[in-house]
Design a protein around this motif. Structure first.
Motif, PDB file in Angstrom:
ATOM      1  N   ILE A  76       7.117   8.424  10.533  1.00 17.10           N
ATOM      2  CA  ILE A  76       7.846   9.701  10.462  1.00 17.10           C
ATOM      3  C   ILE A  76       7.850  10.165   9.006  1.00 17.10           C
ATOM      4  O   ILE A  76       8.213   9.395   8.102  1.00 17.10           O
ATOM      5  CB  ILE A  76       9.312   9.529  10.945  1.00 17.10           C
ATOM      6  N   ALA A  77       7.440  11.416   8.821  1.00 21.81           N
ATOM      7  CA  ALA A  77       7.388  11.972   7.467  1.00 21.81           C
ATOM      8  C   ALA A  77       8.099  13.322   7.437  1.00 21.81           C
ATOM      9  O   ALA A  77       8.164  14.029   8.443  1.00 21.81           O
ATOM     10  CB  ALA A  77       5.935  12.139   7.034  1.00 21.81           C
ATOM     11  N   THR A  78       8.627  13.686   6.262  1.00 25.08           N
ATOM     12  CA  THR A  78       9.271  15.002   6.136  1.00 25.08           C
ATOM     13  C   THR A  78       8.213  16.056   5.825  1.00 25.08           C
ATOM     14  O   THR A  78       7.184  15.767   5.220  1.00 25.08           O
ATOM     15  CB  THR A  78      10.351  15.003   5.034  1.00 25.08           C
ATOM     16  N   VAL A  79       8.524  17.283   6.257  1.00 24.88           N
ATOM     17  CA  VAL A  79       7.601  18.399   6.033  1.00 24.88           C
ATOM     18  C   VAL A  79       8.101  19.231   4.857  1.00 24.88           C
ATOM     19  O   VAL A  79       9.301  19.525   4.771  1.00 24.88           O
ATOM     20  CB  VAL A  79       7.535  19.290   7.298  1.00 24.88           C
ATOM     21  N   MET A 102       0.848  -1.205   0.000  1.00 23.17           N
ATOM     22  CA  MET A 102       0.000   0.000   0.000  1.00 23.17           C
ATOM     23  C   MET A 102       0.882   1.254   0.000  1.00 23.17           C
ATOM     24  O   MET A 102       1.879   1.315   0.692  1.00 23.17           O
ATOM     25  CB  MET A 102      -0.896   0.008   1.247  1.00 23.17           C
ATOM     26  N   ASN A 103       0.503   2.241  -0.757  1.00 23.53           N
ATOM     27  CA  ASN A 103       1.266   3.486  -0.788  1.00 23.53           C
ATOM     28  C   ASN A 103       0.778   4.416   0.312  1.00 23.53           C
ATOM     29  O   ASN A 103      -0.287   5.017   0.213  1.00 23.53           O
ATOM     30  CB  ASN A 103       1.089   4.131  -2.167  1.00 23.53           C
ATOM     31  N   GLU A 104       1.602   4.534   1.384  1.00 18.96           N
ATOM     32  CA  GLU A 104       1.171   5.346   2.531  1.00 18.96           C
ATOM     33  C   GLU A 104       1.015   6.810   2.139  1.00 18.96           C
ATOM     34  O   GLU A 104       0.303   7.556   2.763  1.00 18.96           O
ATOM     35  CB  GLU A 104       2.169   5.200   3.690  1.00 18.96           C
ATOM     36  N   LYS A 105       1.705   7.218   1.072  1.00 12.97           N
ATOM     37  CA  LYS A 105       1.651   8.611   0.651  1.00 12.97           C
ATOM     38  C   LYS A 105       0.221   9.023   0.292  1.00 12.97           C
ATOM     39  O   LYS A 105      -0.188  10.163   0.490  1.00 12.97           O
ATOM     40  CB  LYS A 105       2.571   8.824  -0.542  1.00 12.97           C
ATOM     41  N   MET A 106      -0.527   8.055  -0.240  1.00  8.90           N
ATOM     42  CA  MET A 106      -1.908   8.326  -0.628  1.00  8.90           C
ATOM     43  C   MET A 106      -2.757   8.682   0.579  1.00  8.90           C
ATOM     44  O   MET A 106      -3.810   9.258   0.446  1.00  8.90           O
ATOM     45  CB  MET A 106      -2.525   7.098  -1.324  1.00  8.90           C
ATOM     46  N   GLU A 164       7.309  13.572   2.204  1.00  8.07           N
ATOM     47  CA  GLU A 164       7.343  12.126   1.968  1.00  8.07           C
ATOM     48  C   GLU A 164       7.560  11.306   3.233  1.00  8.07           C
ATOM     49  O   GLU A 164       8.006  11.824   4.263  1.00  8.07           O
ATOM     50  CB  GLU A 164       8.398  11.761   0.924  1.00  8.07           C
ATOM     51  N   LEU A 165       7.226  10.028   3.098  1.00  6.50           N
ATOM     52  CA  LEU A 165       7.424   9.099   4.209  1.00  6.50           C
ATOM     53  C   LEU A 165       8.922   8.873   4.397  1.00  6.50           C
ATOM     54  O   LEU A 165       9.622   8.593   3.431  1.00  6.50           O
ATOM     55  CB  LEU A 165       6.752   7.765   3.859  1.00  6.50           C
ATOM     56  N   LEU A 166       9.397   9.016   5.632  1.00 12.85           N
ATOM     57  CA  LEU A 166      10.831   8.809   5.884  1.00 12.85           C
ATOM     58  C   LEU A 166      11.083   7.473   6.590  1.00 12.85           C
ATOM     59  O   LEU A 166      11.953   6.716   6.196  1.00 12.85           O
ATOM     60  CB  LEU A 166      11.386   9.971   6.714  1.00 12.85           C
ATOM     61  N   ILE A 167      10.298   7.203   7.651  1.00  5.41           N
ATOM     62  CA  ILE A 167      10.463   5.940   8.387  1.00  5.41           C
ATOM     63  C   ILE A 167       9.072   5.351   8.621  1.00  5.41           C
ATOM     64  O   ILE A 167       8.198   6.014   9.190  1.00  5.41           O
ATOM     65  CB  ILE A 167      11.179   6.160   9.741  1.00  5.41           C
ATOM     66  N   SER A 168       8.881   4.118   8.198  1.00  7.71           N
ATOM     67  CA  SER A 168       7.548   3.508   8.284  1.00  7.71           C
ATOM     68  C   SER A 168       7.229   3.057   9.709  1.00  7.71           C
ATOM     69  O   SER A 168       8.129   2.885  10.545  1.00  7.71           O
ATOM     70  CB  SER A 168       7.461   2.301   7.349  1.00  7.71           C
ATOM     71  N   GLN A 169       5.956   2.833   9.951  1.00  3.98           N
ATOM     72  CA  GLN A 169       5.496   2.350  11.251  1.00  3.98           C
ATOM     73  C   GLN A 169       6.180   1.030  11.614  1.00  3.98           C
ATOM     74  O   GLN A 169       6.596   0.832  12.757  1.00  3.98           O
ATOM     75  CB  GLN A 169       3.970   2.161  11.184  1.00  3.98           C
ATOM     76  N   GLU A 170       6.317   0.147  10.625  1.00  6.83           N
ATOM     77  CA  GLU A 170       6.941  -1.165  10.875  1.00  6.83           C
ATOM     78  C   GLU A 170       8.405  -0.999  11.282  1.00  6.83           C
ATOM     79  O   GLU A 170       8.878  -1.665  12.200  1.00  6.83           O
ATOM     80  CB  GLU A 170       6.859  -2.061   9.627  1.00  6.83           C
ATOM     81  N   GLU A 171       9.107  -0.113  10.590  1.00  5.37           N
ATOM     82  CA  GLU A 171      10.525   0.107  10.921  1.00  5.37           C
ATOM     83  C   GLU A 171      10.666   0.670  12.339  1.00  5.37           C
ATOM     84  O   GLU A 171      11.565   0.290  13.083  1.00  5.37           O
ATOM     85  CB  GLU A 171      11.161   1.109   9.946  1.00  5.37           C
ATOM     86  N   ILE A 172       9.779   1.584  12.690  1.00  3.16           N
ATOM     87  CA  ILE A 172       9.843   2.190  14.024  1.00  3.16           C
ATOM     88  C   ILE A 172       9.568   1.127  15.086  1.00  3.16           C
ATOM     89  O   ILE A 172      10.305   1.000  16.069  1.00  3.16           O
ATOM     90  CB  ILE A 172       8.835   3.359  14.168  1.00  3.16           C
ATOM     91  N   GLU A 173       8.516   0.346  14.864  1.00  4.77           N
ATOM     92  CA  GLU A 173       8.153  -0.669  15.856  1.00  4.77           C
ATOM     93  C   GLU A 173       9.273  -1.676  16.079  1.00  4.77           C
ATOM     94  O   GLU A 173       9.562  -2.062  17.213  1.00  4.77           O
ATOM     95  CB  GLU A 173       6.851  -1.369  15.438  1.00  4.77           C
ATOM     96  N   GLU A 174       9.909  -2.067  14.988  1.00  9.86           N
ATOM     97  CA  GLU A 174      11.000  -3.039  15.085  1.00  9.86           C
ATOM     98  C   GLU A 174      12.192  -2.448  15.855  1.00  9.86           C
ATOM     99  O   GLU A 174      12.762  -3.084  16.729  1.00  9.86           O
ATOM    100  CB  GLU A 174      11.412  -3.490  13.674  1.00  9.86           C
ATOM    101  N   ARG A 175      12.509  -1.201  15.535  1.00  9.42           N
ATOM    102  CA  ARG A 175      13.648  -0.547  16.197  1.00  9.42           C
ATOM    103  C   ARG A 175      13.370  -0.357  17.693  1.00  9.42           C
ATOM    104  O   ARG A 175      14.254  -0.551  18.534  1.00  9.42           O
ATOM    105  CB  ARG A 175      13.921   0.801  15.513  1.00  9.42           C
ATOM    106  N   ILE A 176      12.132  -0.001  18.027  1.00  3.64           N
ATOM    107  CA  ILE A 176      11.771   0.214  19.431  1.00  3.64           C
ATOM    108  C   ILE A 176      11.834  -1.108  20.207  1.00  3.64           C
ATOM    109  O   ILE A 176      12.267  -1.141  21.356  1.00  3.64           O
ATOM    110  CB  ILE A 176      10.386   0.888  19.546  1.00  3.64           C
ATOM    111  N   ARG A 177      11.444  -2.177  19.546  1.00  2.00           N
ATOM    112  CA  ARG A 177      11.527  -3.494  20.193  1.00  2.00           C
ATOM    113  C   ARG A 177      12.991  -3.799  20.557  1.00  2.00           C
ATOM    114  O   ARG A 177      13.297  -4.212  21.679  1.00  2.00           O
ATOM    115  CB  ARG A 177      10.970  -4.567  19.242  1.00  2.00           C
TER     116      ARG A 177
END
Ligand code: IMP
Ligand code: MG
Length: 189
Positions: free
Chosen positions: A176-179, A1-5, A14-27
């Motif tokens: 995390i997304a860029t502004v 799925m394109n989160e940008k949509m 644009e999307l910089l770090i996805s939810q999955e990447e963040i969750e994995e890193r936090i774990r």
């Protein structure tokens, strides 16, 4: 799925770090903290409001040690530029004397916030004090700051999401997304 949509804010670039990447890193960070504090009975996660809220609540789920949580509120920012002056708006409640404290922030930019709060906390004589930040922008540091637990190192972008905001907007995004700052200023001045 394109989160940008699905970006709910018009100023997102644009999307910089996805939810999955963040969750994995936090774990992984949670497991590292669990290991490092295996002998600690007095662990306190001390979050800086409001940017660290989403991070701290997710991180603590992965810390398998007795612990408590507290918050402080500080401000140094107006819009997207640091003022260099850090003000304590509300202090923590816990007496941190003798505690193993991990100071948690959303992002280290100039480093003034972490530097100032760290100095203040050390005067209160915790047993130990470490710093944990979800994001770090090393190119922007104006001071030498030590980050003991860092989620991600990023380039010099202004970012929102996962608790981070631009003038209080964007905190609810699970990634995390860029502004696009030009667009942001067109929209909000
Ligand atoms: P420092 O004192 O310059 O290191 O700034 C740290 C604080 O500025 C963080 O706690 C954030 O609240 C805010 N900040 C810095 N960069 C960003 C960003 O890219 N997005 C959102 N907030 C930021
Ligand atoms: Mg902020």
């Amino acid at each position: 799925m394109n989160e940008k949509m699905e970006f709910p804010y018009a100023f997102i670039d644009e999307l910089l770090i996805s939810q999955e990447e963040i969750e994995e890193r936090i774990r992984v960070l949670g497991e590292q903290i669990t290991e490092d504090y295996r002998d600690s009975e007095n662990l306190l996660l001390l979050g800086l409001l409001r940017g660290s809220v989403m991070f701290i609540t997710d991180l603590m789920k992965h810390i398998r040690r007795p612990m408590t949580m507290d918050f402080m509120s500080v401000s140094s920012y107006a819009g997207s530029e640091s003022s260099g002056f850090v003000r304590i708006d509300s202090d923590h409640k816990t007496n941190i004397y003798g505690w193993d404290v991990i100071l948690i922030d959303d992002i280290v930019d100039s480093g003034y916030t972490i530097h100032t709060v760290r100095k203040l906390l050390l005067e209160r004589k915790p047993k130990s004090l470490k710093v944990c930040a979800l994001l770090d922008k090393p190119e922007r540091h104006k001071l030498d700051v030590q980050i003991d637990y860092c989620g991600f190192t990023i380039e010099d972008h202004f970012v929102v999401g996962y608790g981070l905001d631009i003038d209080e907007k964007g905190r609810n995004l699970p990634y995390i997304a860029t502004v696009d700052l030009e667009k942001y200023h067109q929209l909000y001045g």
